[in-house]
Design a protein around this motif. Structure first.
Motif, short mmCIF file in Angstrom:
data_model
loop_
_atom_site.label_atom_id
_atom_site.label_comp_id
_atom_site.label_asym_id
_atom_site.label_seq_id
_atom_site.Cartn_x
_atom_site.Cartn_y
_atom_site.Cartn_z
N ALA A 222 44.46 38.84 41.21
CA ALA A 222 43.29 38.78 41.92
C ALA A 222 42.81 38.64 42.84
CB ALA A 222 42.64 39.67 40.69
N THR A 223 42.15 39.64 44.10
CA THR A 223 41.07 38.57 45.21
C THR A 223 39.86 39.30 45.60
OG1 THR A 223 41.44 40.96 46.47
CG2 THR A 223 43.07 39.30 46.89
N HIS A 224 39.75 39.82 44.21
CA HIS A 224 37.90 40.13 43.84
C HIS A 224 38.06 39.27 42.75
CE1 HIS A 224 38.30 41.61 48.32
NE2 HIS A 224 37.65 41.77 48.86
N ARG A 225 37.85 40.25 41.82
CA ARG A 225 37.37 39.96 40.43
C ARG A 225 38.50 40.33 39.42
NH1 ARG A 225 32.47 43.73 39.70
NH2 ARG A 225 31.75 43.34 41.49
N VAL A 226 38.42 39.77 38.51
CA VAL A 226 39.00 40.14 36.60
C VAL A 226 38.11 41.02 35.46
CG1 VAL A 226 40.16 39.47 34.89
CG2 VAL A 226 40.79 38.84 37.18
N VAL A 227 38.47 41.40 34.73
CA VAL A 227 37.06 42.82 34.36
C VAL A 227 38.11 42.16 32.66
CG1 VAL A 227 36.35 44.48 33.87
CG2 VAL A 227 35.96 43.62 36.29
N VAL A 228 37.74 41.74 31.70
CA VAL A 228 38.53 42.22 30.69
C VAL A 228 37.35 42.14 29.68
CG1 VAL A 228 39.53 40.24 28.60
CG2 VAL A 228 39.37 39.47 31.41
N LYS A 229 38.09 44.34 29.13
CA LYS A 229 36.72 44.45 27.75
C LYS A 229 37.79 43.84 26.24
CE LYS A 229 36.84 50.02 26.35
NZ LYS A 229 37.38 50.78 26.73
#
Length: 260
Positions: free
Chosen positions: A219-226
């Motif tokens: 990822a270039t900007h962010r990772v999101v984990v639910k």
């Protein structure tokens, strides 16, 4: 065949005679039999599309992907738009619609919400049955004028998400979204029909730490984990912050600021 194997055996069946040819084609593609009296699950070809039905007494109803009606339509029309937690989590804001990779696509519900808000989505699903339901749901949705522009922003890849991310071709996604199946038992989630049907088939994502590491590398900007709201974070890097809801939360791993 022991009891566990018997409970997860799968067959393919047509729900009407004219659909038998389609059923044979899916059986061949998925490597599944058309007849198996011991099967605990059936991939059914119906007039409403491809669906998975758990067999036996007290089984919940069939599970299919439907981007046109039901929950998807209600969320598209009345879900809260860019004010939704998932929209905030991936960084949607005025003038900002990031490219997003949903590396644990499942039935595509979250990816469809983000696509409906204008994000360009790539979906990865490694479980062949779920990938087949997704493919079928996307194909049917493309025939409906009001949702066709949304699903055109959704590209489906099948196979192992970690391998896809490690050997990514083309421009890297700005945001990677993960919603792994975890051994942590969230009772509110387990009562959902989809969870009851798919957990025996899919199991848990024991490689979630490796999935997170691969996502952070790509990822270039962010990772999101639910995650379920009270579940532990995934082992490895620590999120900078979380967005909490009643039953779920979104752990945010920032790399670079998203800009319009």
């Amino acid at each position: 065949m022991d009891e566990q194997e018997q409970s997860t055996a799968i067959r393919v069946e047509a729900l009407s005679a004219p659909l038998q040819v389609q059923a044979q084609a899916w059986a061949q593609r998925l490597g599944l039999p058309l007849e198996d009296d011991q099967a605990g699950f059936a991939v059914q070809v119906s007039g409403d599309g491809l669906q998975v039905q758990q067999l036996g007494p007290q089984a919940p109803g069939p599970v299919r992907v439907d981007f046109v009606e039901g929950q998807a339509a209600h969320r598209r029309l009345f879900g809260g738009g860019s004010g939704q937690m998932i929209a905030k989590a991936v960084g949607i804001a005025q003038g900002i619609r990031p490219t997003v990779l949903d590396a644990t696509a499942g039935l595509g519900k979250d990816a469809f919400v983000l696509a409906s808000l204008g994000c360009s989505m790539t979906l990865i699903e490694r479980q062949p049955l779920i990938a087949a339901l997704l493919e079928d749901g996307l194909s049917r949705a493309r025939l409906v004028a009001e949702v066709a522009p949304i699903v055109e922003r959704m590209r489906l890849l099948t196979g192992n998400a970690i391998e896809h991310m490690q050997h990514w071709q083309g421009e890297a996604p700005q945001v990677i979204y993960l919603d792994p199946m975890f051994p942590h038992r969230d009772k509110s989630a387990l009562v959902k029909k989809e969870m009851r049907v798919f957990r025996p088939l899919v199991g848990d994502d024991q490689d979630a730490p490796a999935l997170l590491a691969a996502a952070l590398a790509l990822a270039t900007h962010r990772v999101v984990v639910k995650r379920p709201r009270k579940a532990p974070i995934i082992e490895g890097a620590k999120p900078s912050h979380s967005i909490d809801g009643k039953s779920s939360r979104y752990d945010i791993y920032p790399k670079k600021t998203l800009k319009a």
